[in-house]
Write a protein that holds these residues in place. Structure first.
Motif, PDB file in Angstrom:
ATOM      1  N   ALA A 251     -21.813  48.176  45.899  1.00  0.00           N
ATOM      2  CA  ALA A 251     -20.422  48.031  45.471  1.00  0.00           C
ATOM      3  C   ALA A 251     -19.997  49.198  44.599  1.00  0.00           C
ATOM      4  CB  ALA A 251     -20.232  46.722  44.717  1.00  0.00           C
ATOM      5  N   ALA A 252     -20.970  50.016  44.158  1.00  0.00           N
ATOM      6  CA  ALA A 252     -20.636  51.234  43.413  1.00  0.00           C
ATOM      7  C   ALA A 252     -20.558  52.431  44.355  1.00  0.00           C
ATOM      8  CB  ALA A 252     -21.665  51.476  42.312  1.00  0.00           C
ATOM      9  N   GLY A 253     -20.675  52.195  45.653  1.00  0.00           N
ATOM     10  CA  GLY A 253     -20.405  53.251  46.619  1.00  0.00           C
ATOM     11  C   GLY A 253     -21.616  53.914  47.242  1.00  0.00           C
ATOM     12  N   LEU A 254     -22.833  53.546  46.826  1.00  0.00           N
ATOM     13  CA  LEU A 254     -24.007  54.218  47.388  1.00  0.00           C
ATOM     14  C   LEU A 254     -24.592  53.363  48.520  1.00  0.00           C
ATOM     15  CD1 LEU A 254     -25.741  56.792  46.816  1.00  0.00           C
ATOM     16  CD2 LEU A 254     -27.374  55.257  45.751  1.00  0.00           C
ATOM     17  N   PRO A 255     -24.600  53.879  49.753  1.00  0.00           N
ATOM     18  CA  PRO A 255     -25.118  53.068  50.867  1.00  0.00           C
ATOM     19  C   PRO A 255     -26.643  53.068  50.895  1.00  0.00           C
ATOM     20  CG  PRO A 255     -24.346  55.158  51.697  1.00  0.00           C
ATOM     21  CD  PRO A 255     -24.118  55.190  50.209  1.00  0.00           C
ATOM     22  N   TRP A 256     -27.286  52.589  49.845  1.00  0.00           N
ATOM     23  CA  TRP A 256     -28.735  52.590  49.749  1.00  0.00           C
ATOM     24  C   TRP A 256     -29.253  51.212  50.134  1.00  0.00           C
ATOM     25  CZ3 TRP A 256     -32.662  55.789  49.586  1.00  0.00           C
ATOM     26  CH2 TRP A 256     -33.910  55.336  49.159  1.00  0.00           C
ATOM     27  N   ASP A 257     -29.844  51.166  51.301  1.00  0.00           N
ATOM     28  CA  ASP A 257     -30.381  49.906  51.814  1.00  0.00           C
ATOM     29  C   ASP A 257     -31.723  50.228  52.452  1.00  0.00           C
ATOM     30  OD1 ASP A 257     -31.016  47.649  53.397  1.00  0.00           O
ATOM     31  OD2 ASP A 257     -28.905  47.073  53.445  1.00  0.00           O
ATOM     32  N   GLU A 268     -35.470  49.717  62.187  1.00  0.00           N
ATOM     33  CA  GLU A 268     -34.793  50.888  62.747  1.00  0.00           C
ATOM     34  C   GLU A 268     -34.322  50.625  64.171  1.00  0.00           C
ATOM     35  OE1 GLU A 268     -37.900  50.681  61.820  1.00  0.00           O
ATOM     36  OE2 GLU A 268     -39.285  51.503  63.306  1.00  0.00           O
ATOM     37  N   THR A 269     -34.846  49.576  64.819  1.00  0.00           N
ATOM     38  CA  THR A 269     -34.458  49.310  66.200  1.00  0.00           C
ATOM     39  C   THR A 269     -33.291  48.326  66.290  1.00  0.00           C
ATOM     40  OG1 THR A 269     -36.095  47.547  66.305  1.00  0.00           O
ATOM     41  CG2 THR A 269     -36.798  49.714  67.056  1.00  0.00           C
ATOM     42  N   TYR A 270     -32.805  47.856  65.151  1.00  0.00           N
ATOM     43  CA  TYR A 270     -31.671  46.929  65.166  1.00  0.00           C
ATOM     44  C   TYR A 270     -30.387  47.685  64.813  1.00  0.00           C
ATOM     45  CZ  TYR A 270     -35.148  43.199  65.110  1.00  0.00           C
ATOM     46  OH  TYR A 270     -36.207  42.378  65.411  1.00  0.00           O
ATOM     47  N   GLU A 271     -29.289  47.262  65.418  1.00  0.00           N
ATOM     48  CA  GLU A 271     -27.994  47.887  65.134  1.00  0.00           C
ATOM     49  C   GLU A 271     -27.273  47.086  64.071  1.00  0.00           C
ATOM     50  OE1 GLU A 271     -25.551  49.844  67.346  1.00  0.00           O
ATOM     51  OE2 GLU A 271     -27.110  50.837  68.522  1.00  0.00           O
ATOM     52  N   PHE A 272     -27.003  47.723  62.957  1.00  0.00           N
ATOM     53  CA  PHE A 272     -26.188  47.069  61.929  1.00  0.00           C
ATOM     54  C   PHE A 272     -25.671  48.133  60.968  1.00  0.00           C
ATOM     55  CE2 PHE A 272     -29.091  47.285  58.275  1.00  0.00           C
ATOM     56  CZ  PHE A 272     -30.272  47.612  58.905  1.00  0.00           C
ATOM     57  N   ASP A 273     -24.661  47.781  60.207  1.00  0.00           N
ATOM     58  CA  ASP A 273     -24.090  48.719  59.242  1.00  0.00           C
ATOM     59  C   ASP A 273     -24.454  48.289  57.828  1.00  0.00           C
ATOM     60  OD1 ASP A 273     -22.829  50.181  61.238  1.00  0.00           O
ATOM     61  OD2 ASP A 273     -21.171  48.751  61.281  1.00  0.00           O
ATOM     62  N   VAL A 274     -24.353  49.259  56.914  1.00  0.00           N
ATOM     63  CA  VAL A 274     -24.561  48.961  55.502  1.00  0.00           C
ATOM     64  C   VAL A 274     -23.193  48.967  54.834  1.00  0.00           C
ATOM     65  CG1 VAL A 274     -25.631  49.707  53.359  1.00  0.00           C
ATOM     66  CG2 VAL A 274     -26.846  49.992  55.510  1.00  0.00           C
ATOM     67  N   PRO A 275     -22.647  47.806  54.526  1.00  0.00           N
ATOM     68  CA  PRO A 275     -21.318  47.779  53.925  1.00  0.00           C
ATOM     69  C   PRO A 275     -21.335  48.294  52.487  1.00  0.00           C
ATOM     70  CG  PRO A 275     -22.129  45.538  54.332  1.00  0.00           C
ATOM     71  CD  PRO A 275     -23.220  46.473  54.696  1.00  0.00           C
ATOM     72  N   THR A 276     -20.333  49.063  52.123  1.00  0.00           N
ATOM     73  CA  THR A 276     -20.209  49.525  50.734  1.00  0.00           C
ATOM     74  C   THR A 276     -18.766  49.334  50.270  1.00  0.00           C
ATOM     75  OG1 THR A 276     -19.769  51.765  51.482  1.00  0.00           O
ATOM     76  CG2 THR A 276     -22.016  51.277  50.825  1.00  0.00           C
ATOM     77  N   GLU A 277     -18.595  49.352  48.965  1.00  0.00           N
ATOM     78  CA  GLU A 277     -17.278  49.323  48.335  1.00  0.00           C
ATOM     79  C   GLU A 277     -17.303  50.367  47.239  1.00  0.00           C
ATOM     80  OE1 GLU A 277     -14.514  47.501  48.978  1.00  0.00           O
ATOM     81  OE2 GLU A 277     -15.492  46.635  50.733  1.00  0.00           O
ATOM     82  N   ASN A 278     -16.127  50.773  46.799  1.00  0.00           N
ATOM     83  CA  ASN A 278     -16.081  51.774  45.742  1.00  0.00           C
ATOM     84  C   ASN A 278     -15.505  51.234  44.443  1.00  0.00           C
ATOM     85  OD1 ASN A 278     -17.203  54.107  46.998  1.00  0.00           O
ATOM     86  ND2 ASN A 278     -15.391  54.146  48.301  1.00  0.00           N
ATOM     87  N   SER A 279     -15.258  49.939  44.390  1.00  0.00           N
ATOM     88  CA  SER A 279     -14.531  49.417  43.227  1.00  0.00           C
ATOM     89  C   SER A 279     -15.437  49.176  42.025  1.00  0.00           C
ATOM     90  CB  SER A 279     -13.828  48.122  43.608  1.00  0.00           C
ATOM     91  OG  SER A 279     -14.758  47.223  44.161  1.00  0.00           O
ATOM     92  N   GLY A 284     -15.676  43.803  44.416  1.00  0.00           N
ATOM     93  CA  GLY A 284     -16.392  44.660  45.362  1.00  0.00           C
ATOM     94  C   GLY A 284     -17.727  44.062  45.746  1.00  0.00           C
ATOM     95  N   ARG A 285     -18.434  43.505  44.749  1.00  0.00           N
ATOM     96  CA  ARG A 285     -19.752  42.908  45.030  1.00  0.00           C
ATOM     97  C   ARG A 285     -19.607  41.692  45.948  1.00  0.00           C
ATOM     98  NH1 ARG A 285     -20.578  43.451  38.732  1.00  0.00           N
ATOM     99  NH2 ARG A 285     -20.382  45.710  38.761  1.00  0.00           N
ATOM    100  N   TYR A 286     -18.506  40.945  45.733  1.00  0.00           N
ATOM    101  CA  TYR A 286     -18.239  39.805  46.624  1.00  0.00           C
ATOM    102  C   TYR A 286     -18.016  40.299  48.050  1.00  0.00           C
ATOM    103  CZ  TYR A 286     -15.027  36.790  49.172  1.00  0.00           C
ATOM    104  OH  TYR A 286     -14.405  36.088  50.166  1.00  0.00           O
ATOM    105  N   LEU A 287     -17.175  41.341  48.193  1.00  0.00           N
ATOM    106  CA  LEU A 287     -16.882  41.852  49.535  1.00  0.00           C
ATOM    107  C   LEU A 287     -18.151  42.350  50.227  1.00  0.00           C
ATOM    108  CD1 LEU A 287     -13.533  43.821  49.079  1.00  0.00           C
ATOM    109  CD2 LEU A 287     -13.877  41.601  50.169  1.00  0.00           C
ATOM    110  N   VAL A 288     -19.002  43.040  49.465  1.00  0.00           N
ATOM    111  CA  VAL A 288     -20.239  43.550  50.044  1.00  0.00           C
ATOM    112  C   VAL A 288     -21.088  42.385  50.551  1.00  0.00           C
ATOM    113  CG1 VAL A 288     -22.443  44.634  49.471  1.00  0.00           C
ATOM    114  CG2 VAL A 288     -20.320  45.705  48.749  1.00  0.00           C
ATOM    115  N   ARG A 289     -21.167  41.315  49.762  1.00  0.00           N
ATOM    116  CA  ARG A 289     -22.008  40.179  50.162  1.00  0.00           C
ATOM    117  C   ARG A 289     -21.483  39.530  51.440  1.00  0.00           C
ATOM    118  NH1 ARG A 289     -22.753  39.192  44.378  1.00  0.00           N
ATOM    119  NH2 ARG A 289     -24.858  39.976  43.965  1.00  0.00           N
ATOM    120  N   VAL A 290     -20.154  39.356  51.487  1.00  0.00           N
ATOM    121  CA  VAL A 290     -19.601  38.712  52.686  1.00  0.00           C
ATOM    122  C   VAL A 290     -19.848  39.601  53.903  1.00  0.00           C
ATOM    123  CG1 VAL A 290     -17.536  37.801  53.756  1.00  0.00           C
ATOM    124  CG2 VAL A 290     -17.877  37.512  51.330  1.00  0.00           C
TER     125      VAL A 290
END
Lengths: 439, 221
Positions: A251-257, A268-279, A284-290
Motif C-alpha cells: 500500500a506504500a507503492g512497492l510491489p514486493w511479493d 512462477e508458473t501461475y498467472e497473477f498480479d501484485v496489487p499495489t496502492e500509493n496512498s 490503501g491497505r484495504y484495497l490491496v487486501r481486497v
C-alpha cells in the motif's frame, strides 16, 4: 490535614501544607495529559494486545505497545518433539494463517533435508491452493473485524459468512477447520478427498460475486472512507526502516511479493498480479487486501485445473520411505486413520514397511546438521522460518520471523499525533494476529 | 587401540558415547564404546558460487579481518562476523550500492552450549530488494560475557527482535534504546530458550499408564 469550623461543626478535608501549590501547578500547565490502557482485553485489539496511550485531549502523543500476553513457548516446545510433530505446533502460531506457518516450516525442513526438488508436483499444487484459500479467509477476517471495529456490522457478517465457506473447504479436505497440521515435511498429510475439486469449483463460482458485494459496500462508502483515508500514514521509507512487509508495504507503492520476486512451490508458473496502492494509508491497505483476494481466486482456479487435469492421481508425499510419513489415511467408521490396506501391508506382507513405519512414528527421521531459512508470503507479509538442526530427530532451534510481530512495531509511527479513534483503524490495518506475534 | 592406521583427523569434542543413552552394564548391543565426535565448524572455500562471491569480494574489500569465516550451505550463504565489527559490517551491507540489503528479517538467537567461548549466537537474515538477494550474518559471544553491539541504529526493525533475543537468550545488546523483556513478564528469572533452561511439564496419567513430561521422554537424537 486541616479543619475548618462551619455551621455544621468541624469538617475535615485533605487540603493544606504544600499540596495546594502542587495542585495549582498541575492545573496551570496547559497540557492535559491522560495515560490510558487500551487492552489487553479490548475488543478492537485483535486478541490480547495492550496499548499504553498518552493522550492530550483526544490526540495521541505517545503510543507504546505491550505484547507477550499470548506467549506460549511454541519454539521451545518444538525442541522436544520430532520434526513431523513440529507441524502441529507451528500451525497454532498465526492461527488465521495456519497453512502458511506449516508451509514455511516444512520448506525449511525440506531445505535442510535437501529434498526440495523431490516434493511431488501434486503436493506443491495442493499447498499453493490451500495457501491461497487461506489467504482469502485471513483477509476476510481482517476486513470483517475492521468493519466491526469502525462500527459497521454488515462487513463483519459478510466477512465471516464468506470465511465460513473457506473453513468448510478446509474441514472437508483436512478434517479440521483451523490448525489442521495438513502440510508435512515431504508433502501433505492426505490427498484431496473425492468431491473436493467440485466443492472448490462451486466456491470459485460464488466468491467473485461476494467480493464484489463487499466492494460495493465499502469502496466508496463515505463513512468508511472518512475513517480510513489519510489515516495511519506510513510511507515507503518508514516501511523499509521498520522492516514492514505484506499489504502495508504494497500500500506504500512497492510491489514486493515473495511469490513474484523469489518464487517457491512453482509460483512462477501461475498467472497473477501484485496489487499495489500509493496512498500509504488504511484505505490503501484495504484495497490491496481486497485485490489480493481476487488474485488468489485466479491462482486457486489455475491450481485446481492442474489438480484435476495433468496432476490427477499423482503422489502427495515424497517417495522416500525414510522421510515420507507412511500414512495412507482412510475414513473408517471410527474416524480418519491408517487405511486397512496399509495395515494389511505392514502387518502381513512387508517387514521393511513395518520397520519404516515403526521407526518413523516412534523416533522420526534424522535431519543433517545445519541451518536453513525459508520464507513464504503470508497474508501479513514475509513469514520466515529459521530452522537449526544438530543432526538429530528433533529440531535444535526453530525461530519464526512472524510478520505480525515486526509490523506491530509500526504502531507508534502510525498513531502518534493522530486521534485516539484512529488508533483503532491503525491497529486493524496492520492486522496483527497475537498468536503469531507472541508465539 | 593403535591409531597408526587411522586418518589424521582433528580431535573435536565428544558429542555422544554409546547409543540410546545406556551407560551401565545393561548395554548388550556392543555399541557401548562408540564415540561420536562433533563435526568441525563448517567453513567453505572459494568459489562460493551464485552471487555469493560478489558479496564476499565487496565485504572483504571494505572489512578485511572482520569476517571470520564464510559458510555456503544448502544454497544459503552465512558470514560469521566478529561482534566488534558487527555494526560496521551491517551498515556496509545496507549502504554499499553493490550490496544494498535494505530489508532485515530480524534477529534469531541460537544457544550452542558446546561451542566453548562462543555459546550464544545471534543470526541476522538480510534481504536485498534492489538485487533480490539474501544473506545471513552470524555473530557470537561467550556465555561469560554475553554482549553484542546493538544494530538498531542501522536497522530500526531490530528493536523488538533484539529485545526478544535478550528475553529468550540473555544476550545483552549494547546500545539498544530500551532493552527490556518483551515476551516474558518483567520479573521473570532466566532466559527460556537457552539449552540449560528446562522445558518443565508434568507427567500425565492416561488409562492407568503414566505419560512422562515431554522433556523426560526418550530421545533418539
Amino acid at each position: 490535614m486541616t479543619s475548618t469550623t462551619e455551621t455544621e461543626g468541624r469538617i475535615y478535608d485533605v487540603a493544606g501544607q504544600d499540596w495546594d501549590e502542587l495542585v495549582q501547578e498541575v492545573t496551570d500547565s496547559a497540557e492535559e495529559r491522560l495515560v490510558i490502557n487500551m487492552g489487553p482485553q479490548h475488543p478492537s485489539t485483535h486478541g490480547v494486545l495492550r496499548l499504553v496511550l498518552t493522550l492530550d485531549g483526544e490526540t495521541v502523543t505517545e503510543a507504546r505497545t505491550v505484547i507477550g500476553y499470548l506467549h506460549t513457548g511454541i519454539e521451545k516446545n518444538m525442541e522436544f518433539r520430532t520434526w513431523t510433530q513440529g507441524v502441529t505446533f507451528v500451525t497454532r502460531m498465526d492461527y488465521l494463517a495456519p497453512i502458511f506457518n506449516e508451509t514455511a516450516y516444512c520448506m525449511a525442513v525440506e531445505k535442510l533435508l535437501g529434498i526440495t526438488d523431490r516434493i511431488p508436483e501434486r503436493a506443491q499444487a495442493i499447498r499453493v491452493m490451500m495457501m491461497e484459500l487461506n489467504r482469502i479467509s485471513s483477509h476476510l477476517v481482517a476486513i470483517a473485524t475492521f468493519g466491526l471495529e469502525l462500527g459497521a456490522t454488515t462487513p463483519m457478517l459478510f466477512g465471516f459468512r464468506e470465511r465460513e465457506m473457506v473453513l468448510d473447504l478446509f474441514e472437508y479436505i483436512t478434517g479440521l477447520r483451523m490448525n489442521m497440521a495438513y502440510v508435512r515435511p515431504g508433502g501433505v498429510s492426505v490427498d484431496l478427498p473425492a468431491g473436493a475439486v467440485d466443492k472448490i469449483g462451486e466456491f470459485l463460482k460464488v466468491m467473485p460475486g461476494r467480493i464484489k458485494e463487499m466492494r460495493k459496500l465499502l469502496d466508496a462508502n463515505p463513512v468508511y472512507t472518512r475513517r480510513t483515508k489519510d489515516v495511519a500514514y506510513l510511507d515507503l521509507t518508514g516501511c523499509m526502516a521498520l522492516g514492514i512487509t505484506g499489504p502495508m508495504l504494497r500500500a506504500a507503492g512497492l510491489p514486493w511479493d515473495l511469490r513474484k520476486s523469489q518464487p517457491y512451490l512453482g509460483y512462477e508458473t501461475y498467472e497473477f498480479d501484485v496489487p499495489t496502492e500509493n496512498s500509504c494509508d488504511v484505505y490503501g491497505r484495504y484495497l490491496v487486501r481486497v485485490a489480493e483476494m481476487e488474485e488468489s481466486l485466479k491462482i486457486i482456479e489455475q491450481a485446481l485445473d492442474r489438480l484435476s487435469g495433468p496432476l490427477k492421481g499423482g503422489p502427495v508425499m515424497i517417495e522416500d520411505k525414510k522421510i515420507g510419513w507412511p500414512s495412507q489415511l482412510a475414513l473408517g467408521p471410527d474416524g480418519l486413520g491408517n487405511s486397512p490396506d496399509h495395515i494389511a501391508h505392514i502387518m502381513g506382507s512387508s517387514m521393511e514397511a513395518l520397520i519404516h513405519h515403526f521407526k518413523l512414528v516412534t523416533e522420526g527421521f534424522r535431519v543433517p546438521a545445519g541451518q536453513a531459512y525459508a520464507s513464504v508470503e503470508s497474508p501479513r507479509g514475509e513469514l520466515g522460518a529459521h530452522v537449526v538442526s544438530d543432526g538429530g530427530t528433533r529440531p535444535y532451534r526453530v525461530h519464526f520471523r512472524d510478520p505480525s510481530f515486526t509490523n506491530l512495531q509500526a504502531l507508534p509511527a502510525t498513531c502518534e499525533g493522530g486521534m485516539i479513534a484512529d488508533v483503532i483503524s491503525a491497529v486493524a490495518s496492520i492486522d496483527p494476529v497475537m498468536g503469531g506475534v507472541d508465539r | 587401540m593403535t591409531t597408526d592406521n587411522l586418518p589424521g583427523l582433528p580431535e573435536e569434542p565428544v558429542a555422544r558415547r554409546g547409543m540410546f543413552g545406556v551407560h551401565d552394564t545393561g548395554d548388550t548391543s556392543g555399541y557401548g564404546r562408540l564415540v561420536v565426535r562433533r563435526p568441525p565448524k563448517p567453513s567453505s572455500a572459494r568459489p562460493y558460487g551464485s552471487y555469493f562471491d560478489e558479496i564476499a569480494d565487496t565485504l572483504e574489500a571494505s572489512f578485511a579481518g572482520a569476517i571470520e569465516r564464510v559458510v555456503v550451505d544448502r544454497g544459503e550463504v552465512t558470514f560469521h562476523v566478529a561482534r566488534e565489527h558487527l555494526v560496521d559490517v551491517m551498515r556496509g551491507l545496507r549502504d554499499d550500492p553493490a550490496l544494498r540489503f535494505e530489508l532485515s528479517l530480524g534477529v534469531s538467537g541460537v544457544h550452542y552450549p558446546e561451542d566453548t567461548g562462543a555459546e550464544l549466537h545471534a543470526v541476522y537474515h538480510l534481504c536485498s530488494i534492489t538485487h533480490n538477494r539474501r544473506v545471513r550474518v552470524e555473530t557470537s559471544c561467550p556465555d561469560a560475557d554475553p554482549r553484542i553491539p546493538s544494530t538498531v541504529p542501522v536497522y530500526p526493525t531490530h528493536d523488538w527482535h533484539e529485545r526478544e533475543t535478550y528475553d529468550f537468550f540473555g544476550i545483552v545488546f549494547d546500545g539498544h534504546p530500551g532493552l527490556t523483556r518483551i515476551e516474558m513478564p518483567d520479573d521473570w528469572e532466566g532466559h527460556p530458550q537457552r539449552k540449560d533452561y528446562p522445558l518443565g511439564g508434568i507427567p500425565v496419567d492416561y488409562r492407568g499408564a503414566e505419560v512422562p513430561a515431554p522433556d523426560k521422554r526418550r530421545s533418539y537424537s
